[in-house]
Design a protein around this motif. Sequence first.
Motif, PDB file in Angstrom:
ATOM      1  N   ASP A   1       0.825  -1.206   0.000  1.00 35.97           N
ATOM      2  CA  ASP A   1       0.000   0.000   0.000  1.00 35.97           C
ATOM      3  C   ASP A   1       0.863   1.262   0.000  1.00 35.97           C
ATOM      4  OD1 ASP A   1       0.843  -0.573   2.600  1.00 35.97           O
ATOM      5  OD2 ASP A   1      -0.955   0.227   3.541  1.00 35.97           O
ATOM      6  N   GLU A   2       1.964   1.249   0.767  1.00 39.27           N
ATOM      7  CA  GLU A   2       2.881   2.397   0.779  1.00 39.27           C
ATOM      8  C   GLU A   2       3.529   2.585  -0.594  1.00 39.27           C
ATOM      9  OE1 GLU A   2       5.601   1.046   3.743  1.00 39.27           O
ATOM     10  OE2 GLU A   2       4.663   2.219   5.333  1.00 39.27           O
ATOM     11  N   ALA A   3       3.965   1.472  -1.175  1.00 39.37           N
ATOM     12  CA  ALA A   3       4.641   1.532  -2.467  1.00 39.37           C
ATOM     13  C   ALA A   3       3.705   2.044  -3.558  1.00 39.37           C
ATOM     14  CB  ALA A   3       5.187   0.154  -2.838  1.00 39.37           C
ATOM     15  N   HIS A   4       2.447   1.605  -3.529  1.00 42.60           N
ATOM     16  CA  HIS A   4       1.500   2.042  -4.551  1.00 42.60           C
ATOM     17  C   HIS A   4       1.257   3.549  -4.450  1.00 42.60           C
ATOM     18  CE1 HIS A   4      -2.598   1.390  -6.737  1.00 42.60           C
ATOM     19  NE2 HIS A   4      -1.709   1.938  -7.512  1.00 42.60           N
ATOM     20  N   LEU A   5       1.041   4.041  -3.241  1.00 39.63           N
ATOM     21  CA  LEU A   5       0.841   5.479  -3.053  1.00 39.63           C
ATOM     22  C   LEU A   5       2.083   6.272  -3.449  1.00 39.63           C
ATOM     23  CD1 LEU A   5      -1.120   5.531   0.327  1.00 39.63           C
ATOM     24  CD2 LEU A   5      -1.997   6.049  -1.955  1.00 39.63           C
ATOM     25  N   ALA A   6       3.256   5.777  -3.066  1.00 43.08           N
ATOM     26  CA  ALA A   6       4.505   6.464  -3.407  1.00 43.08           C
ATOM     27  C   ALA A   6       4.719   6.490  -4.918  1.00 43.08           C
ATOM     28  CB  ALA A   6       5.689   5.787  -2.716  1.00 43.08           C
TER      29      ALA A   6
ATOM     30  N   LEU B   1      -0.697   8.396 -17.374  1.00 41.04           N
ATOM     31  CA  LEU B   1       0.649   8.902 -17.115  1.00 41.04           C
ATOM     32  C   LEU B   1       1.721   8.115 -17.861  1.00 41.04           C
ATOM     33  CD1 LEU B   1       0.371   9.190 -13.225  1.00 41.04           C
ATOM     34  CD2 LEU B   1       0.009  10.994 -14.895  1.00 41.04           C
ATOM     35  N   VAL B   2       1.467   6.828 -18.110  1.00 38.13           N
ATOM     36  CA  VAL B   2       2.497   5.899 -18.583  1.00 38.13           C
ATOM     37  C   VAL B   2       2.345   5.602 -20.071  1.00 38.13           C
ATOM     38  CG1 VAL B   2       3.427   3.568 -18.276  1.00 38.13           C
ATOM     39  CG2 VAL B   2       2.627   4.850 -16.295  1.00 38.13           C
ATOM     40  N   VAL B   3       3.435   5.813 -20.826  1.00 41.84           N
ATOM     41  CA  VAL B   3       3.465   5.430 -22.238  1.00 41.84           C
ATOM     42  C   VAL B   3       3.793   3.952 -22.335  1.00 41.84           C
ATOM     43  CG1 VAL B   3       4.670   5.725 -24.438  1.00 41.84           C
ATOM     44  CG2 VAL B   3       4.173   7.706 -23.016  1.00 41.84           C
ATOM     45  N   GLY B   4       4.764   3.510 -21.557  1.00 41.02           N
ATOM     46  CA  GLY B   4       5.187   2.124 -21.572  1.00 41.02           C
ATOM     47  C   GLY B   4       6.262   1.894 -20.536  1.00 41.02           C
ATOM     48  N   PHE B   5       6.613   0.636 -20.340  1.00 41.49           N
ATOM     49  CA  PHE B   5       7.662   0.298 -19.383  1.00 41.49           C
ATOM     50  C   PHE B   5       8.268  -1.028 -19.768  1.00 41.49           C
ATOM     51  CE2 PHE B   5       3.748  -1.503 -17.813  1.00 41.49           C
ATOM     52  CZ  PHE B   5       4.112  -2.763 -17.396  1.00 41.49           C
TER      53      PHE B   5
ATOM     54  N   LEU C   1       4.944   9.421  -9.989  1.00 40.23           N
ATOM     55  CA  LEU C   1       4.655   9.546 -11.420  1.00 40.23           C
ATOM     56  C   LEU C   1       3.898  10.836 -11.729  1.00 40.23           C
ATOM     57  CD1 LEU C   1       3.782   5.850 -12.334  1.00 40.23           C
ATOM     58  CD2 LEU C   1       5.912   7.084 -12.759  1.00 40.23           C
ATOM     59  N   HIS C   2       2.954  11.218 -10.885  1.00 45.77           N
ATOM     60  CA  HIS C   2       2.234  12.481 -11.090  1.00 45.77           C
ATOM     61  C   HIS C   2       3.199  13.666 -10.999  1.00 45.77           C
ATOM     62  CE1 HIS C   2      -2.014  11.433 -11.442  1.00 45.77           C
ATOM     63  NE2 HIS C   2      -1.790  10.458 -10.578  1.00 45.77           N
ATOM     64  N   ARG C   3       4.047  13.656  -9.971  1.00 47.20           N
ATOM     65  CA  ARG C   3       4.995  14.755  -9.778  1.00 47.20           C
ATOM     66  C   ARG C   3       5.980  14.845 -10.951  1.00 47.20           C
ATOM     67  NH1 ARG C   3       7.192  13.107  -5.256  1.00 47.20           N
ATOM     68  NH2 ARG C   3       8.960  12.116  -6.274  1.00 47.20           N
ATOM     69  N   GLU C   4       6.508  13.721 -11.362  1.00 49.83           N
ATOM     70  CA  GLU C   4       7.510  13.723 -12.434  1.00 49.83           C
ATOM     71  C   GLU C   4       6.895  14.079 -13.788  1.00 49.83           C
ATOM     72  OE1 GLU C   4      10.699  13.772 -11.967  1.00 49.83           O
ATOM     73  OE2 GLU C   4      10.315  13.539  -9.827  1.00 49.83           O
TER      74      GLU C   4
ATOM     75  N   PRO D   1      -6.041   1.618 -14.732  1.00 49.27           N
ATOM     76  CA  PRO D   1      -6.601   2.857 -15.291  1.00 49.27           C
ATOM     77  C   PRO D   1      -6.136   4.138 -14.599  1.00 49.27           C
ATOM     78  CG  PRO D   1      -8.325   1.223 -15.013  1.00 49.27           C
ATOM     79  CD  PRO D   1      -7.093   0.645 -14.395  1.00 49.27           C
ATOM     80  N   ASP D   2      -5.819   4.090 -13.304  1.00 45.94           N
ATOM     81  CA  ASP D   2      -5.410   5.324 -12.636  1.00 45.94           C
ATOM     82  C   ASP D   2      -4.017   5.794 -13.057  1.00 45.94           C
ATOM     83  OD1 ASP D   2      -4.207   3.211 -11.210  1.00 45.94           O
ATOM     84  OD2 ASP D   2      -4.175   4.348  -9.339  1.00 45.94           O
TER      85      ASP D   2
END
Length: 186
Positions: free
Chosen positions: A99-104, A157-161, A109-112, A152-153
């Motif tokens: 849960d911590e990792a998901h929020l972080a 933000l993500v093009v790919g990984f 990603l939003h900030r960057e 979906p959330d």
Amino acid sequence: MRSRRGRTLSEADLALWRQVARSVKPLPGRASIEPEPIAVAAAPVAESKLAGPSGLAPSKPAVATPPPLAPLENRLRTQLRRGQQGVDAVIDLHGMRQDEAHLALRAFLHREQGRGTRLALVVTGKGAAGTSLFGDERGVLRRVVPHWLRLPDLRPLVVGFEEAQARHGGSGALYVRLRRAREAGP
């Protein structure tokens, strides 16, 4: 004609279906499928009052879905491997609960994306060696972070990984390409 979802198909939908159906060769032993002609029903009075100047009822706004995830381009992958290209930002999720990792990860990603970052490195770690009572629990974050990036959330933000090069953590890290932030209109 009704679609599988129960809505009535428009004449444009039927024309498109006929065009597609003509371009397809049926399987051996099967006949081609032609849609039945549609009976045009009179529009109810309540709908005609809602109709605009064109006489058609306003349609629901389409929900924009992001395009499918794309892998890193070969050129970028080569530049990363040779050390000619670096990552713009890094987050290390080691030692965090899910849960911590998901929020972080979401906040990162939003900030960057807001900062204009194009390529980020997400370090998940390879996981502790050994097994638990429930089987192989090695690298929980390593398994779930790719799943989170497809949700979906985070998709806007993500093009790919993809898995990082050995010099950036190998299988314990991911390169994440971020979409450009959309500027807010007036």
